[in-house]
Design a protein around this motif. Structure first.
Motif, PDB file in Angstrom:
ATOM      1  N   TYR A  11       0.853  -1.183   0.000  1.00 41.87           N
ATOM      2  CA  TYR A  11       0.000   0.000   0.000  1.00 41.87           C
ATOM      3  C   TYR A  11       0.891   1.235   0.000  1.00 41.87           C
ATOM      4  CZ  TYR A  11       1.263  -0.334   4.896  1.00 41.87           C
ATOM      5  OH  TYR A  11       1.977  -0.443   6.063  1.00 41.87           O
ATOM      6  N   GLU A 136     -13.548  16.320  -4.112  1.00 44.48           N
ATOM      7  CA  GLU A 136     -13.644  14.993  -4.723  1.00 44.48           C
ATOM      8  C   GLU A 136     -12.378  14.683  -5.518  1.00 44.48           C
ATOM      9  OE1 GLU A 136     -15.750  12.537  -4.146  1.00 44.48           O
ATOM     10  OE2 GLU A 136     -16.565  13.905  -2.646  1.00 44.48           O
ATOM     11  N   ARG A 139      -9.915  13.385  -3.010  1.00 47.38           N
ATOM     12  CA  ARG A 139     -10.364  12.061  -2.563  1.00 47.38           C
ATOM     13  C   ARG A 139     -10.050  10.998  -3.610  1.00 47.38           C
ATOM     14  NH1 ARG A 139     -13.171  11.826   1.796  1.00 47.38           N
ATOM     15  NH2 ARG A 139     -13.910  13.716   2.778  1.00 47.38           N
ATOM     16  N   SER A 140     -10.279  11.317  -4.845  1.00 46.94           N
ATOM     17  CA  SER A 140     -10.018  10.378  -5.941  1.00 46.94           C
ATOM     18  C   SER A 140      -8.514  10.121  -6.073  1.00 46.94           C
ATOM     19  CB  SER A 140     -10.577  10.937  -7.245  1.00 46.94           C
ATOM     20  OG  SER A 140     -10.247  10.108  -8.310  1.00 46.94           O
ATOM     21  N   SER A 141      -7.713  11.182  -6.041  1.00 45.80           N
ATOM     22  CA  SER A 141      -6.262  11.047  -6.173  1.00 45.80           C
ATOM     23  C   SER A 141      -5.647  10.329  -4.986  1.00 45.80           C
ATOM     24  CB  SER A 141      -5.604  12.413  -6.320  1.00 45.80           C
ATOM     25  OG  SER A 141      -6.020  13.034  -7.510  1.00 45.80           O
ATOM     26  N   GLN A 143      -6.801   7.835  -3.309  1.00 46.85           N
ATOM     27  CA  GLN A 143      -7.138   6.408  -3.193  1.00 46.85           C
ATOM     28  C   GLN A 143      -5.924   5.493  -3.318  1.00 46.85           C
ATOM     29  OE1 GLN A 143     -10.037   5.187  -1.974  1.00 46.85           O
ATOM     30  NE2 GLN A 143     -10.233   7.392  -1.680  1.00 46.85           N
ATOM     31  N   GLU A 144      -4.940   5.890  -4.124  1.00 49.63           N
ATOM     32  CA  GLU A 144      -3.761   5.031  -4.273  1.00 49.63           C
ATOM     33  C   GLU A 144      -2.925   4.955  -2.991  1.00 49.63           C
ATOM     34  OE1 GLU A 144      -0.244   6.768  -6.573  1.00 49.63           O
ATOM     35  OE2 GLU A 144      -1.871   8.129  -7.154  1.00 49.63           O
ATOM     36  N   VAL A 146      -4.404   4.942   0.180  1.00 48.79           N
ATOM     37  CA  VAL A 146      -5.204   4.424   1.290  1.00 48.79           C
ATOM     38  C   VAL A 146      -4.739   3.029   1.680  1.00 48.79           C
ATOM     39  CG1 VAL A 146      -7.511   3.758   2.052  1.00 48.79           C
ATOM     40  CG2 VAL A 146      -7.187   5.853   0.738  1.00 48.79           C
TER      41      VAL A 146
END
Length: 148
Positions: A11, A136, A139-141, A143-144, A146
């Protein structure tokens, strides 16, 4: 020192950083105050590569208009030479207005851990400096990063 599998991160992201001579203290060790600085440089590089840049304008900064709420760091082994290292970054929690990320200051290949910690950021409204929700786009960027 903690040994971790360097070949594949499960991760997060491994971001290169460099320790210079003037980062070392009188004993030739990376000064304790430099670890958070190296983490900040890695965090900034990660977001800059994804188009999130702060150039001094709070209104244009968007998600980069944020402040540190907490910083925790544990020093696990001394860094006693200059050169190439890395910071392993990941997100522990992405809330509405806050974000907790974890980090490891490590060898360039990620195999050895010298320090680890967490940092909490809060997104701020540029006029009121009160908490404001993350976009957003962030949040989208994010995700990698998390952690599962």
């Amino acid at each position: 020192m903690t040994t971790e599998a360097p070949s594949v991160l499960r991760y997060g992201s491994l971001v290169p950083v460099e320790v210079h001579f003037d980062d070392l203290d009188a004993l030739g060790l990376l000064h304790n105050a430099r670890y958070p600085l190296m983490v900040e440089r890695a965090w900034t590089a990660f977001w800059n590569e994804r188009g999130f840049v702060f150039e001094g304008d709070w209104h244009a900064a968007g998600d980069m208009c944020n402040a540190v709420k907490e910083l925790h760091i544990s020093y696990q082994a001394p860094v006693n030479r200059t050169g190439d290292y890395a910071v392993h970054l990941w997100i522990e929690r992405l809330g509405r207005t806050g974000l907790t990320y974890g980090f490891r200051f490590c060898s360039a290949d990620g195999a050895l851990t010298y320090a680890r910690g967490t940092r909490v950021l809060v997104r701020l409204h540029p006029d009121t400096l009160r908490p404001e929700p993350w976009s957003e786009r962030l949040r989208s960027s994010a995700q990698e990063l998390v952690k599962p």
